[in-house]
Design a protein around this motif. Structure first.
Motif, PDB file in Angstrom:
ATOM      1  N   MET A  72      -9.613 -78.541 -17.177  1.00 21.71           N
ATOM      2  CA  MET A  72      -8.186 -78.817 -17.341  1.00 21.71           C
ATOM      3  C   MET A  72      -7.691 -78.532 -18.746  1.00 21.71           C
ATOM      4  O   MET A  72      -6.479 -78.539 -18.999  1.00 21.71           O
ATOM      5  CB  MET A  72      -7.928 -80.290 -17.038  1.00 21.71           C
ATOM      6  N   ALA A  73      -8.587 -78.297 -19.706  1.00 24.90           N
ATOM      7  CA  ALA A  73      -8.219 -78.320 -21.120  1.00 24.90           C
ATOM      8  C   ALA A  73      -7.159 -77.277 -21.471  1.00 24.90           C
ATOM      9  O   ALA A  73      -6.192 -77.563 -22.182  1.00 24.90           O
ATOM     10  CB  ALA A  73      -9.464 -78.125 -21.990  1.00 24.90           C
ATOM     11  N   CYS A  74      -7.320 -76.048 -20.998  1.00 18.40           N
ATOM     12  CA  CYS A  74      -6.375 -74.993 -21.363  1.00 18.40           C
ATOM     13  C   CYS A  74      -5.008 -75.239 -20.729  1.00 18.40           C
ATOM     14  O   CYS A  74      -3.980 -75.111 -21.398  1.00 18.40           O
ATOM     15  CB  CYS A  74      -6.917 -73.633 -20.949  1.00 18.40           C
ATOM     16  N   ALA A  75      -4.981 -75.571 -19.448  1.00 14.33           N
ATOM     17  CA  ALA A  75      -3.709 -75.840 -18.786  1.00 14.33           C
ATOM     18  C   ALA A  75      -2.972 -76.973 -19.469  1.00 14.33           C
ATOM     19  O   ALA A  75      -1.750 -76.932 -19.641  1.00 14.33           O
ATOM     20  CB  ALA A  75      -3.940 -76.157 -17.311  1.00 14.33           C
ATOM     21  N   HIS A  76      -3.718 -78.000 -19.888  1.00 13.53           N
ATOM     22  CA  HIS A  76      -3.089 -79.123 -20.565  1.00 13.53           C
ATOM     23  C   HIS A  76      -2.501 -78.690 -21.906  1.00 13.53           C
ATOM     24  O   HIS A  76      -1.349 -79.004 -22.225  1.00 13.53           O
ATOM     25  CB  HIS A  76      -4.094 -80.256 -20.778  1.00 13.53           C
ATOM     26  N   ALA A  77      -3.281 -77.958 -22.692  1.00 12.83           N
ATOM     27  CA  ALA A  77      -2.806 -77.521 -24.004  1.00 12.83           C
ATOM     28  C   ALA A  77      -1.575 -76.630 -23.870  1.00 12.83           C
ATOM     29  O   ALA A  77      -0.596 -76.779 -24.607  1.00 12.83           O
ATOM     30  CB  ALA A  77      -3.924 -76.788 -24.752  1.00 12.83           C
TER      31      ALA A  77
END
Length: 447
Positions: A121-126
């Protein structure tokens, strides 16, 4: 707004009003979905048949993340009446995000986005937290950016760039704000140092400028995500011991860059709609025909193997000797479905830099999917992946009633005409409702 059963994650819609310029504004932003990495289908295998759920239970699940927002009438809404959105995770934690905001200073506008994450999820969140700021910086007049820079230098209060419209349960991660602000400030400083103010506000040129600004914002954010990860990597060594919880931090620059996300953004300002798409999400316009029927107008193209132009673009960027390996099984290097995305540096960095990650940061690699822990096969002439969006400009007419933004999961299950028909009929039904006024002698039962 419409949802989809199975592994999809979000939806959002917004409705439009006719402005004094005879433009009607786009409505709902649409559902956002997720594709599990390495999965050829969206079938769940539980090992046993699940007990059927009651309608009440199903409704509680479907409505848990619903959010509706009505924008105040006036110039600040740019003709948008409001929006409706929802998220239905296909996995836990969800890899998908949604965002909506009003750009406050400068020429303004309202912005909506859906973000389809993969490999975590890290990239979508950022991207969901940062992209709108980059769009604001890319579109602000230079004099406004100069005032912003002076306020930061003098440690004065800074005028907000965005007014966010968020569901109370939407994910919010405060970690990494110092890094992201530093990168954003570098962006506006480079704009101040390298551009001359253009005062010509002619409509045609304004539309072209916004198109260029959206492309620059996407590319710059992806560049900054890559640089931040490289800086993080430079502080690593084979002997370095990670701090507790460091590898698991959602904002870890390396974790953000190793995961990936598509993005589909709608920007509405002064009766003009810009859609910037990166990946395989779609934006579809709901148009009311003179006879009362509904038409679905696509404003995006898919960036995957099903798009012949996109396939030829990818193949043309690499030597003929790689023609059989660049795209295999309709995936980039046999692994990735979308041909454009944020992050996913394992399709962008040099082979030497990727080897350094595999040697020095096994802690970070443990946080992403198994398929992403080794160098892709046939990795000969990187980069194979880019983050330049395809931008469509559409001047809103009175017949344009709403816009649907959704990730690929919705469109795999429903044709765009069906989606527009359902949303249009819902809007028409709401508009035709009339209040019931009790008469003399009317009982509660008859009411």
């Amino acid at each position: 707004m419409l949802g989809r059963t199975g592994p999809f994650s979000g939806r959002c819609r917004f409705e439009l009003q006719q402005s004094r310029h005879s433009f009607s504004s786009p409505p709902p932003e649409r559902l956002r979905l997720h594709y599990p990495a390495g999965s050829e289908s969206r079938k769940y295998r539980t090992g046993q048949e699940a007990e059927p759920m009651s309608s009440a239970h199903v409704n509680r699940i479907l409505k848990a993340n619903e959010y509706s927002h009505t924008l105040p009438r006036g110039p600040a809404s740019h003709g948008v009446l409001g929006f409706h959105s929802n998220m239905l995770p296909s996995n836990h934690p969800s890899e998908d995000r949604r965002s909506s905001a009003t750009c406050l200073p400068g020429r303004g506008g309202v912005v909506f986005g859906v973000f389809d994450g993969h490999a975590g999820m890290a990239c979508a969140h950022a991207v969901s937290q940062r992209l709108f700021y980059y769009i604001a910086v890319a579109t602000l007049p230079l004099r406004t950016l100069a005032e912003l820079e002076r306020a930061v230098e003098e440690e004065r209060a800074v005028q907000p760039m965005l007014e966010w419209h968020k569901h109370p349960q939407d994910h919010n991660c405060p970690d990494g704000r110092a890094i992201s602000f530093h990168s954003l400030r570098n962006y506006w400083q480079e704009r101040l140092a390298g551009e001359e103010e253009e005062e010509d506000e002619e409509e045609e040129e304004e539309g072209c400028r916004l198109t260029s600004a959206l492309v620059n914002a996407f590319r710059r954010l992806d560049y900054d995500l890559s640089v931040e990860a490289q800086v993080h990597l430079s502080m690593s060594s084979p002997r370095r011991v990670s701090l507790p919880g460091e590898a698991l931090s959602l904002s870890s620059p390396l974790r953000v860059a190793l995961s990936g996300s598509t993005a589909c953004i709608a920007h509405i300002s002064k009766g003009v709609l810009h859609v910037a798409n990166l990946g395989d999400s779609r934006a579809v316009l709901g148009v009311r025909e003179p006879n009362g029927s509904w038409s679905a107008v696509s404003l995006t193209n898919d960036h995957n193997a099903q798009n012949p132009d996109e396939l030829q673009r990818i193949l043309g960027e690499h030597p003929p000797s790689e023609r059989r390996t660049v795209v295999r099984h309709d995936r980039l290097l046999g692994l990735l479905l979308p041909f454009r995305a944020f992050g996913d540096v394992r399709f962008k960095w040099s082979a030497e830099m990727l080897d350094r990650i595999y040697e020095t940061r096994p802690d970070i690699l443990s946080a992403v999917g198994e398929a992403f822990r080794t160098q892709p096969p046939h990795y000969l002439t990187p980069p194979y992946l880019g983050a330049e969006p395809e931008v469509t400009l559409h001047r809103i007419t009175p017949a344009d009633k709403f816009l649907v933004l959704a990730t690929d999961g919705l469109w795999e299950l429903m044709h765009r005409q069906t989606v527009v028909q359902l949303v249009g009929e819902q809007l028409t039904g709401l508009q035709q409702q009339r209040p019931i006024i009790p008469g003399v002698g009317m009982t509660l039962g008859s009411l």
